[in-house]
Design a protein around this motif. Structure first.
Motif, PDB file in Angstrom:
ATOM      1  N   ILE A 183      -2.951   9.977  -3.628  1.00 44.79           N
ATOM      2  CA  ILE A 183      -2.932   9.908  -2.171  1.00 44.79           C
ATOM      3  C   ILE A 183      -3.407   8.544  -1.701  1.00 44.79           C
ATOM      4  CG2 ILE A 183      -4.047  10.785  -0.079  1.00 44.79           C
ATOM      5  CD1 ILE A 183      -4.039  13.557  -1.405  1.00 44.79           C
ATOM      6  N   GLU A 184      -4.483   8.043  -2.272  1.00 46.46           N
ATOM      7  CA  GLU A 184      -5.027   6.751  -1.852  1.00 46.46           C
ATOM      8  C   GLU A 184      -4.069   5.607  -2.156  1.00 46.46           C
ATOM      9  OE1 GLU A 184      -9.816   7.496  -2.111  1.00 46.46           O
ATOM     10  OE2 GLU A 184      -8.645   7.468  -3.963  1.00 46.46           O
ATOM     11  N   ARG A 185      -3.416   5.655  -3.309  1.00 51.97           N
ATOM     12  CA  ARG A 185      -2.446   4.601  -3.628  1.00 51.97           C
ATOM     13  C   ARG A 185      -1.261   4.648  -2.662  1.00 51.97           C
ATOM     14  NH1 ARG A 185      -3.845   6.107  -9.024  1.00 51.97           N
ATOM     15  NH2 ARG A 185      -2.009   7.457  -9.142  1.00 51.97           N
ATOM     16  N   SER A 186      -0.839   5.857  -2.296  1.00 55.98           N
ATOM     17  CA  SER A 186       0.256   5.998  -1.337  1.00 55.98           C
ATOM     18  C   SER A 186      -0.174   5.485   0.040  1.00 55.98           C
ATOM     19  CB  SER A 186       0.680   7.458  -1.241  1.00 55.98           C
ATOM     20  OG  SER A 186       1.646   7.649  -0.228  1.00 55.98           O
ATOM     21  N   ASN A 187      -1.392   5.823   0.452  1.00 53.79           N
ATOM     22  CA  ASN A 187      -1.901   5.354   1.734  1.00 53.79           C
ATOM     23  C   ASN A 187      -1.989   3.829   1.772  1.00 53.79           C
ATOM     24  OD1 ASN A 187      -2.189   7.926   2.768  1.00 53.79           O
ATOM     25  ND2 ASN A 187      -4.368   8.094   2.277  1.00 53.79           N
ATOM     26  N   LEU A 188      -2.448   3.246   0.686  1.00 50.52           N
ATOM     27  CA  LEU A 188      -2.575   1.792   0.639  1.00 50.52           C
ATOM     28  C   LEU A 188      -1.220   1.130   0.835  1.00 50.52           C
ATOM     29  CD1 LEU A 188      -4.320  -0.719   0.171  1.00 50.52           C
ATOM     30  CD2 LEU A 188      -3.853  -0.472  -2.284  1.00 50.52           C
ATOM     31  N   GLU A 189      -0.213   1.646   0.194  1.00 50.52           N
ATOM     32  CA  GLU A 189       1.132   1.077   0.349  1.00 50.52           C
ATOM     33  C   GLU A 189       1.588   1.174   1.795  1.00 50.52           C
ATOM     34  OE1 GLU A 189       5.698   1.579  -1.398  1.00 50.52           O
ATOM     35  OE2 GLU A 189       4.078   2.851  -2.155  1.00 50.52           O
ATOM     36  N   ALA A 190       1.314   2.319   2.429  1.00 50.99           N
ATOM     37  CA  ALA A 190       1.717   2.501   3.825  1.00 50.99           C
ATOM     38  C   ALA A 190       0.955   1.554   4.744  1.00 50.99           C
ATOM     39  CB  ALA A 190       1.490   3.952   4.251  1.00 50.99           C
ATOM     40  N   LEU A 191      -0.334   1.374   4.499  1.00 46.61           N
ATOM     41  CA  LEU A 191      -1.137   0.482   5.332  1.00 46.61           C
ATOM     42  C   LEU A 191      -0.722  -0.974   5.148  1.00 46.61           C
ATOM     43  CD1 LEU A 191      -4.626   2.144   4.782  1.00 46.61           C
ATOM     44  CD2 LEU A 191      -3.288   2.170   6.904  1.00 46.61           C
ATOM     45  N   GLN A 192      -0.369  -1.333   3.928  1.00 45.42           N
ATOM     46  CA  GLN A 192       0.073  -2.704   3.663  1.00 45.42           C
ATOM     47  C   GLN A 192       1.389  -3.022   4.351  1.00 45.42           C
ATOM     48  OE1 GLN A 192       0.036  -2.450  -0.615  1.00 45.42           O
ATOM     49  NE2 GLN A 192      -1.871  -3.626  -0.790  1.00 45.42           N
ATOM     50  N   ASN A 193       2.152  -1.985   4.685  1.00 44.90           N
ATOM     51  CA  ASN A 193       3.463  -2.177   5.303  1.00 44.90           C
ATOM     52  C   ASN A 193       3.510  -1.653   6.742  1.00 44.90           C
ATOM     53  OD1 ASN A 193       5.321  -3.229   3.017  1.00 44.90           O
ATOM     54  ND2 ASN A 193       4.202  -1.539   2.056  1.00 44.90           N
ATOM     55  N   GLN A 194       2.333  -1.532   7.368  1.00 44.76           N
ATOM     56  CA  GLN A 194       2.263  -1.067   8.745  1.00 44.76           C
ATOM     57  C   GLN A 194       2.828  -2.141   9.666  1.00 44.76           C
ATOM     58  OE1 GLN A 194       1.001   2.024   9.858  1.00 44.76           O
ATOM     59  NE2 GLN A 194       1.882   1.386  11.792  1.00 44.76           N
ATOM     60  N   ALA A 195       3.861  -1.808  10.393  1.00 43.37           N
ATOM     61  CA  ALA A 195       4.534  -2.795  11.247  1.00 43.37           C
ATOM     62  C   ALA A 195       3.581  -3.349  12.298  1.00 43.37           C
ATOM     63  CB  ALA A 195       5.746  -2.159  11.927  1.00 43.37           C
ATOM     64  N   GLY A 196       3.564  -4.674  12.430  1.00 40.39           N
ATOM     65  CA  GLY A 196       2.787  -5.323  13.467  1.00 40.39           C
ATOM     66  C   GLY A 196       1.298  -5.329  13.243  1.00 40.39           C
ATOM     67  N   ALA A 197       0.844  -5.025  12.029  1.00 39.03           N
ATOM     68  CA  ALA A 197      -0.589  -4.994  11.728  1.00 39.03           C
ATOM     69  C   ALA A 197      -0.809  -5.664  10.378  1.00 39.03           C
ATOM     70  CB  ALA A 197      -1.112  -3.559  11.712  1.00 39.03           C
ATOM     71  N   PRO A 198      -1.095  -6.956  10.360  1.00 40.50           N
ATOM     72  CA  PRO A 198      -1.318  -7.659   9.093  1.00 40.50           C
ATOM     73  C   PRO A 198      -2.410  -6.982   8.274  1.00 40.50           C
ATOM     74  CG  PRO A 198      -1.270  -9.192  10.935  1.00 40.50           C
ATOM     75  CD  PRO A 198      -1.274  -7.825  11.530  1.00 40.50           C
ATOM     76  N   PHE A 199      -2.164  -6.848   6.986  1.00 31.54           N
ATOM     77  CA  PHE A 199      -3.141  -6.221   6.094  1.00 31.54           C
ATOM     78  C   PHE A 199      -3.969  -7.319   5.436  1.00 31.54           C
ATOM     79  CE2 PHE A 199      -4.586  -4.343   2.092  1.00 31.54           C
ATOM     80  CZ  PHE A 199      -5.142  -3.159   2.553  1.00 31.54           C
ATOM     81  N   LEU A 200      -5.264  -7.337   5.708  1.00 29.59           N
ATOM     82  CA  LEU A 200      -6.125  -8.402   5.188  1.00 29.59           C
ATOM     83  C   LEU A 200      -6.647  -8.126   3.793  1.00 29.59           C
ATOM     84  CD1 LEU A 200      -8.261  -9.403   8.302  1.00 29.59           C
ATOM     85  CD2 LEU A 200      -5.960 -10.133   7.633  1.00 29.59           C
TER      86      LEU A 200
END
Length: 234
Positions: A183-200
Motif C-alpha cells: 500500500i505504501e509503495r502504491s501511495n508513494l507512486e501516486a503522490l510522486q505523480n500528483q498533478a500540479g504538486a511537485p514531489f520533494l
C-alpha cells in the motif's frame, strides 16, 4: 525572499521534521533561513517544543514562535484551558514579514492540519498565508502520511489550498518506513505523480534519532529543493 508554509494532512505527520530538513537543506545551499511557528501546543516534560527540535536538528538559530501552550490540543481549546488569549492573526503576519526582511527564506510551521484555527476569530494558516501573499512570494509544502488514507487526505488539502489561489503546493512524505508495504509503495507512486504538486521527497522514519550533524548532511539528499528555493533566486 520566500515565505514557505509547512502544513500537514493531519497531526503527527512529520511537519516539524520536514521543517527542520527544509531549513537544513536551504542553509546548506547558502540561503539565510528563519523559522516561525505561530502556535505551539503540547510540549515535552522539559519544556522542549517544535522550534527547539528544529533548531537542534537543523542548526538554524533564527527560530521563533507566537505562543506556547502546554496541552497537546487544538490551539483554541488549549488556550481556553490555559486561560490565555491567542495572538491575533495580524501579529503572526507582522512577525513573519519582519523575518522575511532579513532572511531569504522564512519557514512557517502550522499546527495540525491546514484549517486548524490559530486565533480567536477562526482564522487559519491559510488565512495567514493569504495576507503574506500580498507582500512576498509565498509557497506551501504539504506533509503527508505514507499509509492507507493518505491519498484522500492529501487531495483534500491540495483542493483547499488551490481554492485560495495556492496552485502548486509541494508534497513531502513525513515518515517513510524502512520496509514499506505494498500500500505504501502504491501511495508513494501516486503522490510522486500528483498533478500540479511537485514531489520533494521523503524523510526516513526515525530521522529525529539521527545525530544532528548527520541529519543536516542527509537533508539535501532527502529533499529535492525546487528552483524557487535556490539561494541565488531573488
Amino acid at each position: 525572499m520566500t515565505v514557505t508554509y509547512v502544513t500537514g494532512t493531519d497531526t503527527d505527520v512529520g511537519k516539524t521534521l520536514t521543517t527542520a530538513a527544509l531549513a537544513a537543506a536551504l542553509a546548506a545551499s547558502g540561503a539565510t533561513v528563519a523559522v516561525y511557528k505561530p502556535t505551539q501546543t503540547g510540549v515535552a516534560a522539559d519544556g522542549h517544543g517544535d522550534v527547539d527540535e528544529i533548531a537542534r536538528l537543523s542548526g538554524v538559530g533564527a527560530v521563533h514562535e507566537g505562543i506556547r501552550l502546554g496541552e497537546p490540543m487544538a490551539p483554541r481549546a488549549a488556550a481556553q484551558l490555559a486561560e490565555r488569549e491567542l495572538p491575533d492573526m495580524q501579529l503572526h503576519v507582522d512577525r513573519i514579514m519582519e523575518l522575511a526582511a532579513s532572511h531569504q527564506h522564512v519557514l512557517v510551521e502550522g499546527a495540525g492540519g491546514l484549517l486548524v484555527e490559530l486565533d480567536g476569530h477562526g482564522r487559519t494558516l491559510r488565512d495567514v498565508a493569504a495576507e503574506t501573499q500580498r507582500l512576498v512570494r509565498t509557497r506551501f509544502v504539504v506533509v503527508c502520511r505514507s499509509g492507507l488514507g493518505t491519498l484522500n487526505h492529501t487531495r483534500l488539502t491540495l483542493e483547499a489550498l488551490r481554492h485560495k489561489g495556492h496552485h502548486t503546493p509541494a508534497l513531502v512524505v513525513g515518515s517513510w518506513p524502512a520496509t514499506p508495504s505494498t500500500i505504501e509503495r502504491s501511495n508513494l507512486e501516486a503522490l510522486q505523480n500528483q498533478a500540479g504538486a511537485p514531489f520533494l521527497g521523503s524523510l526516513p522514519a526515525k530521522a529525529s534519532e539521527l545525530d544532528p550533524s548527520a541529519f543536516r548532511q542527509m537533508s539535501p539528499h532527502w529533499l529535492n529543493l525546487p528552483a524557487w528555493a535556490r539561494a541565488d533566486q531573488p
